[in-house]
Design an enzyme around this catalytic site. Structure first.
Site, mmCIF file in Angstrom:
data_model
loop_
_atom_site.group_PDB
_atom_site.id
_atom_site.type_symbol
_atom_site.label_atom_id
_atom_site.label_comp_id
_atom_site.label_asym_id
_atom_site.label_seq_id
_atom_site.Cartn_x
_atom_site.Cartn_y
_atom_site.Cartn_z
ATOM 1 N N ARG A 276 0.844 -1.199 0.000
ATOM 2 C CA ARG A 276 0.000 0.000 0.000
ATOM 3 C C ARG A 276 0.877 1.246 0.000
ATOM 4 O O ARG A 276 1.871 1.326 0.728
ATOM 5 C CB ARG A 276 -0.925 0.028 1.221
ATOM 6 N N ARG A 291 2.550 1.153 10.105
ATOM 7 C CA ARG A 291 2.036 1.543 8.783
ATOM 8 C C ARG A 291 3.175 1.480 7.769
ATOM 9 O O ARG A 291 3.905 2.443 7.571
ATOM 10 C CB ARG A 291 1.445 2.954 8.861
ATOM 11 N N GLU A 363 -5.481 -1.314 16.123
ATOM 12 C CA GLU A 363 -6.135 -2.291 15.248
ATOM 13 C C GLU A 363 -5.155 -3.347 14.758
ATOM 14 O O GLU A 363 -4.055 -3.035 14.289
ATOM 15 C CB GLU A 363 -6.753 -1.582 14.042
ATOM 16 N N ARG A 406 1.765 -6.602 12.891
ATOM 17 C CA ARG A 406 1.190 -6.049 14.122
ATOM 18 C C ARG A 406 1.150 -7.084 15.239
ATOM 19 O O ARG A 406 1.261 -6.740 16.418
ATOM 20 C CB ARG A 406 -0.192 -5.470 13.836
#
Length: 442
Positions: A276, A291, A363, A406
């Site tokens: 991404r 991220r 998250e 994560r």
């Protein structure tokens, strides 16, 4: 894609539902309805013109046949009649081309606008504008109590020699990482552990899909056209993109198929790297692994009938939660409000793991039911009886089961010790060749 019947028959309800998702979300509806009305006006005009041309063709045939019975071309009068009819047929043909061109233009614009509208939220989704409005559903485990100041993973990993951001930056730039030694093994252990859990206990079929997909696959899942800036496109004449998540290939496995309703629900699990650009997230989560442009994930996808899908959503969310319980990681589950949901989702649960280094829940999995939104785009349908009945659109569901990076962060931060070592969760030790603790470098 929204059901066109809803736009025609329950426009006010559609508008009200879309407006809960944020300002301007329903703006395209006015033009969409106008274009749909224009299309439905053009269709009968085009059909009448086609019928008129067909009738002229039949009259030409009859005139020529009559002329043949009279000998020659049927005389000057017969020839004049055929010529006049042919001119009339040509005029109809020209009008048909005009109508078809206009219809194609209207349909193309209507379809373009339809692809910009997000899914309607399910009635059970709370109305809200941001993550502050997401209600907590449940919580599992207590955050660990440390007798020292807990550190963040971006300090723990480099000190252990298992995580290197500096060298990754020299190779690929910002928002990449190198895992080495026990860090690389831990990442691989997490992938194997999660795939084994989901395939042996939760009933998923493991899939190894392509990591590159065509644009129509991304349109099918709702990533295109709205989120093109967040994708990495292959240079040159290729119509290929690096996948942002395995949801894309898994949700296109049955593209343009009619599946047997008796086989539903169908469940798939896949490990893939994900890519991404993180467009629009500049300055957000710039430190560490939260991220990244490239990250690993085990994805869960299910196909279900409409009456099954919300039960399947609860099961899929529970399967992702099981990963965290087996890893002994504290977490909570929240329902996303209307303004915080993803574009394709009708309802979403976020699972948030506790990160001591940030003193916050973050998250680690997002589990969604998109209902028929993706299936309508990708033309995935089912029949309730094999070979019988009218095909219906399936409901598609997806969720992280879970994000590998994560999970690695959470293990480093929750398992950290005063001496800088990190305790490996018991469930992972068989996948770590029995390693119980990652020790600091000497």
């Amino acid at each position: 894609m929204l059901d066109p019947t809803l736009l025609r028959e329950r426009l006010d309800d559609v508008r009200a539902g879309l407006e809960t998702r944020g300002p301007g979300t329903a703006d395209a509806l006015t033009d969409l309805v106008r274009l749909d009305t224009e299309r439905r006006t053009l269709l009968p005009v085009l059909e009448r013109t086609r019928r008129a041309r067909k009738e002229v063709g039949e009259r030409i045939a009859r005139a020529r046949k009559a002329g043949g019975r009279g000998g020659g071309d049927g005389g000057a009068a017969g020839g004049d009649e055929v010529a006049a009819l042919m001119a009339e047929g040509q005029a109809h043909g020209a009008r048909i081309k005009e109508h078809e061109a206009k219809l194609a233009e209207v349909e193309a614009e209507r379809d373009r606008l339809a692809l910009t509208l997000p899914n309607l939220p399910h009635a059970s989704v709370p109305v809200g504008s941001s993550d502050a409005d997401n209600p907590e559903v449940r919580r599992h485990g207590e955050p660990p109590a440390f007798d020292f100041e807990p550190r963040a993973h971006w300090d723990i990993g480099p000190a252990l020699g298992i995580l290197d951001f500096e060298r990754a930056s020299r190779i690929a730039g910002a928002r990449f990482a190198v895992l080495a030694g026990a860090g690389a093994r831990l990442s691989r252990a997490l992938i194997d552990f999660m795939l084994d859990l989901h395939t042996t206990e939760h009933g998923y079929t493991e899939v190894e899909p392509p990591f590159l997909v065509r644009s129509d696959a991304l349109i099918g899942t709702g990533n295109l056209p709205k989120f093109e800036a967040d994708l990495f496109k292959v240079a040159g004449d290729w119509d290929l993109y690096l996948i942002p998540t395995a949801e894309v290939p898994l949700c296109n496995l049955h593209r343009e198929e009619i599946v047997d309703g008796a086989a539903l629900p169908i469940r798939y699990a896949a490990y893939t790297p994900c890519f991404r650009s993180e467009a629009g997230s500049h300055g957000k989560d710039v430190r560490g692994l939260i991220r990244q442009h490239q990250f690993d994930k085990v994805e869960l996808v299910a196909y279900a009938t409409p009456e099954q899908s919300y039960d399947v959503l609860e099961e899929l969310t529970g399967h992702a939660e099981t990963v965290l319980r087996r890893l002994e990681l504290p977490y909570r589950t929240v329902t996303l409000c209307t303004g915080d949901m993803g574009f394709a989702a009708a309802k979403t649960y976020d699972i948030e793991v506790w990160l001591p280094g940030q003193q916050a829940y973050r998250e680690i999995s997002s589990c969604s039911n998109t209902e028929a939104f993706q299936a309508r785009r990708a033309r995935i349908r089912f029949r309730r009886e094999a070979g019988k009945g009218k095909p219906e659109f399936v409901h598609t569901l997806n969720g992280s089961g879970v994000a590998v990076g994560r999970a690695l962060i959470a293990i480093l931060e929750n398992g950290q010790q005063r001496d800088g070592s990190v305790v490996i969760p018991k469930a992972l030790r068989p996948y770590m060749r029995g390693l119980e603790v990652i020790e600091p470098r000497a």
